[in-house]
Design an enzyme around this catalytic site. Structure first.
Site, PDB file in Angstrom:
ATOM      1  N   ASN A  19      19.685 -92.672  15.629  1.00  9.18           N
ATOM      2  CA  ASN A  19      20.143 -93.118  16.952  1.00  9.18           C
ATOM      3  C   ASN A  19      21.605 -92.749  17.145  1.00  9.18           C
ATOM      4  O   ASN A  19      21.917 -91.547  17.006  1.00  9.18           O
ATOM      5  CB  ASN A  19      19.763 -94.570  17.272  1.00  9.18           C
ATOM      6  CG  ASN A  19      20.170 -95.640  16.287  1.00  9.18           C
ATOM      7  OD1 ASN A  19      19.693 -95.670  15.175  1.00  9.18           O
ATOM      8  ND2 ASN A  19      21.025 -96.565  16.690  1.00  9.18           N
ATOM      9  N   ASP A  20      22.467 -93.654  17.443  1.00 10.50           N
ATOM     10  CA  ASP A  20      23.818 -93.328  17.930  1.00 10.50           C
ATOM     11  C   ASP A  20      24.583 -92.276  17.121  1.00 10.50           C
ATOM     12  O   ASP A  20      24.684 -92.385  15.895  1.00 10.50           O
ATOM     13  CB  ASP A  20      24.730 -94.559  17.868  1.00 10.50           C
ATOM     14  CG  ASP A  20      24.104 -95.814  18.388  1.00 10.50           C
ATOM     15  OD1 ASP A  20      22.974 -95.767  18.883  1.00 10.50           O
ATOM     16  OD2 ASP A  20      24.756 -96.864  18.291  1.00 10.50           O
ATOM     17  N   ARG A 135      30.400-105.470  17.768  1.00  7.15           N
ATOM     18  CA  ARG A 135      30.201-104.247  16.973  1.00  7.15           C
ATOM     19  C   ARG A 135      30.714-102.973  17.650  1.00  7.15           C
ATOM     20  O   ARG A 135      31.102-102.962  18.791  1.00  7.15           O
ATOM     21  CB  ARG A 135      28.719-104.081  16.663  1.00  7.15           C
ATOM     22  CG  ARG A 135      27.804-104.023  17.865  1.00  7.15           C
ATOM     23  CD  ARG A 135      26.352-103.855  17.406  1.00  7.15           C
ATOM     24  NE  ARG A 135      25.420-103.818  18.517  1.00  7.15           N
ATOM     25  CZ  ARG A 135      24.848-104.901  19.046  1.00  7.15           C
ATOM     26  NH1 ARG A 135      25.109-106.093  18.565  1.00  7.15           N
ATOM     27  NH2 ARG A 135      24.029-104.784  20.061  1.00  7.15           N
ATOM     28  N   ASP A 136      30.653-101.897  16.854  1.00  6.94           N
ATOM     29  CA  ASP A 136      30.883-100.516  17.294  1.00  6.94           C
ATOM     30  C   ASP A 136      32.355-100.227  17.606  1.00  6.94           C
ATOM     31  O   ASP A 136      32.709 -99.869  18.741  1.00  6.94           O
ATOM     32  CB  ASP A 136      30.004-100.164  18.511  1.00  6.94           C
ATOM     33  CG  ASP A 136      28.541-100.545  18.314  1.00  6.94           C
ATOM     34  OD1 ASP A 136      28.110-100.591  17.148  1.00  6.94           O
ATOM     35  OD2 ASP A 136      27.840-100.787  19.313  1.00  6.94           O
TER      36      ASP A 136
HETATM   37  C1  FRU Z   1      23.361 -98.877  19.973  1.00 12.96           C
HETATM   38  C2  FRU Z   1      23.336 -99.786  18.749  1.00 12.96           C
HETATM   39  C3  FRU Z   1      24.738-100.189  18.336  1.00 12.96           C
HETATM   40  C4  FRU Z   1      24.572-100.493  16.888  1.00 12.96           C
HETATM   41  C5  FRU Z   1      23.554 -99.469  16.459  1.00 12.96           C
HETATM   42  C6  FRU Z   1      22.617 -99.930  15.389  1.00 12.96           C
HETATM   43  O1  FRU Z   1      22.209 -98.098  20.077  1.00 12.96           O
HETATM   44  O2  FRU Z   1      22.529-100.919  18.996  1.00 12.96           O
HETATM   45  O3  FRU Z   1      25.282-101.235  19.097  1.00 12.96           O
HETATM   46  O4  FRU Z   1      25.747-100.396  16.169  1.00 12.96           O
HETATM   47  O5  FRU Z   1      22.828 -99.100  17.613  1.00 12.96           O
HETATM   48  O6  FRU Z   1      21.793 -98.889  14.950  1.00 12.96           O
END
Ligand code: FRU
Length: 457
Positions: A19-20, A135-136
């Protein structure tokens, strides 16, 4: 069987879930790109940092994961974050789970391996008690110190981005809210990114967890506070999420997003998720924010399949008959009038399967419909553009479709046709549309090495 849906010039792991995009950073040996990755399967879980390296933004070499979950503070996941260079070394700031805390990991100068900081977590709790989503981290430099924004949300009220500052990346001082949203239905901001432009303004990108869409807000920035203007969609499609950006040495901001799957059941393919093509986010001369594919993508052009200038396309025609491919770049410049222009991609000879990109002349809207190619129905678009000259810049790569309009809008979507012969093109119009030029290119693979190609045969 050949996997028709994998990308060849989009970054994705050889197998499993991604993902991200995380922590893009430029080191001596090139651009290091990370991403949320499940080393154990094709569904979300076991979050770690997948890793890849590029010398030119568009060719990739896949590397072993940079960070795996496992410490007390990240036993349930190494979530998204950023990477900054300090004293010549890459420093990753990421969210450890559970609970959500901010952590540090330091790499060697070439980003070959990373060690988690013994004093983790570096931010052990959110500034507001009881906030579960925290987060992030995303960093930038200001007055010789490192600032980060961290995403969160007030339940039933709206998302928020918190600002912290540090001189050593270990001790963090909380400075307050950068700004917050007021949409009770979208009450968590994920992956905030703050881009600073030369004129003193800043652009905040936030990914709305409930809406699964990226919004942009521009405004005046000063001292850890943003006065944001009206939020607008950063990408008009149904699959672009959680972008992460890097400011290159030449001043360009480049963003990479996650191209999510748009239908369920895709884990059967053994993989899910792709990274978008690198896109430049820039201030246009008129002061508005533009988005366009980076110029380095031209390096991936293998051969020109078609070129034609100054003609009119009418309903029922197809000047692109006979041109085929699943790895294509298409550039069309046209005069917008009241009629609509249709570009069909991944089309089987009789049109049983196809993805349709539409420029609707009457309302000046951009749409994509992948419902006849195993994807989602009529997606999105709907904005008003001035008439006159328009340029549509389209990339197709397996199941990924990315459309850029006038260096202003982007629309990303996914299509999953099943027929091997669903690789044709068609350009047509509702009435008549004047085409100023059209070019079609076959695109190369982004992987230097044979073993990096990962084309599941
Ligand atoms: C966004 C998210 C972030 C998190 C990550 C977890 O897609 O939910 O907020 O850090 O993916 O995989």
């Amino acid at each position: 069987m050949k996997d028709l849906h994998r990308g060849q010039f989009h970054l994705q792991p050889e197998t499993n879930w991604m993902n991200d995009p995380n922590g893009p950073v430029m080191l001596k040996n090139g651009l290091h790109m990370f991403y949320q990755y499940n080393p154990l399967g094709a569904q979300w879980g076991n979050m770690s940092w997948g890793h890849a390296l590029s010398k030119d933004l568009v060719h990739w070499k896949r590397l072993e994961p940079a960070l795996l979950q496992g410490e007390s503070y990240d036993k349930d996941g190494v979530f998204s974050g950023c990477c900054v260079v300090k004293d010549g070394l890459p420093h990753i700031l990421y969210t450890g789970v559970n609970p959500q805390v901010q952590c540090l990991a330091v790499g060697d100068a070439l980003g070959e391996s990373f060690a988690k900081y013994a004093g983790n977590p570096v931010i052990a709790a959110p500034p507001v008690e009881g906030m579960a989503d925290f987060r992030d981290p995303f960093a930038w430099e200001e007055n010789g110190q490192t600032y980060i924004v961290v995403g969160g949300g007030y339940k039933g009220e709206g998302g928020v981005a918190f600002v912290y500052r540090s001189h050593d990346l270990k001790d963090w001082e909380y400075l307050g809210e950068l700004c917050r949203g007021n949409d009770p239905k979208n009450d968590v901001w994920e992956c905030p990114n703050l881009l600073h432009f030369a004129d003193g303004s800043a652009l905040l990108l936030v990914s709305l967890m409930d809406h699964q869409a990226v919004y942009a807000m521009e405004g005046a920035y000063e001292g850890g506070k943003l006065t944001p203007g009206k939020p607008y969609r950063h990408d008009l499609g149904d699959c672009y999420y959680a972008p992460n950006t890097i400011k290159l040495a030449d001043g360009r901001y480049v963003g990479f997003g996650w191209l999510k799957e748009t239908v369920s059941g895709r884990e059967n393919a053994g993989w899910q998720g792709m990274m978008s093509l690198p896109r430049e986010i820039f201030k246009k001369r008129d002061g508005t924010i533009g988005v366009r594919p980076v110029k380095e993508l031209k390096k991936l052009r293998l051969q020109q399949l078609y070129e034609r200038k100054n003609f009119t396309v009418h309903s029922g025609e197809n000047p692109l008959k006979g041109i085929e491919g699943r790895q294509l770049e298409i550039l069309v410049t046209f005069e917008a009038g009241a009629d609509s222009l249709y570009l069909e991609l991944l089309k089987s000879p009789k049109g049983e399967e196809k993805a349709i990109v539409t420029f609707d002349g009457a309302i000046g809207g951009l749409y994509a419909d992948c419902s006849r190619a195993g994807g989602a129905a009529e997606e999105s678009g709907g904005m008003t553009l001035a008439g006159g000259r328009n340029t549509m810049h389209v990339f197709v790569d397996g199941s990924a479709i990315e459309v850029f309009l006038n260096e202003q809008e982007s629309l990303s979507t996914r299509a999953y046709p099943l027929r091997e012969d669903a690789c044709g093109l068609r350009l047509h119009a509702s009435g008549a549309v004047r085409i100023l030029s059209i070019e079609v290119y076959e695109m190369d693979s982004a992987y230097d090495l044979e073993e990096d190609k990962g084309a599941a045969e």
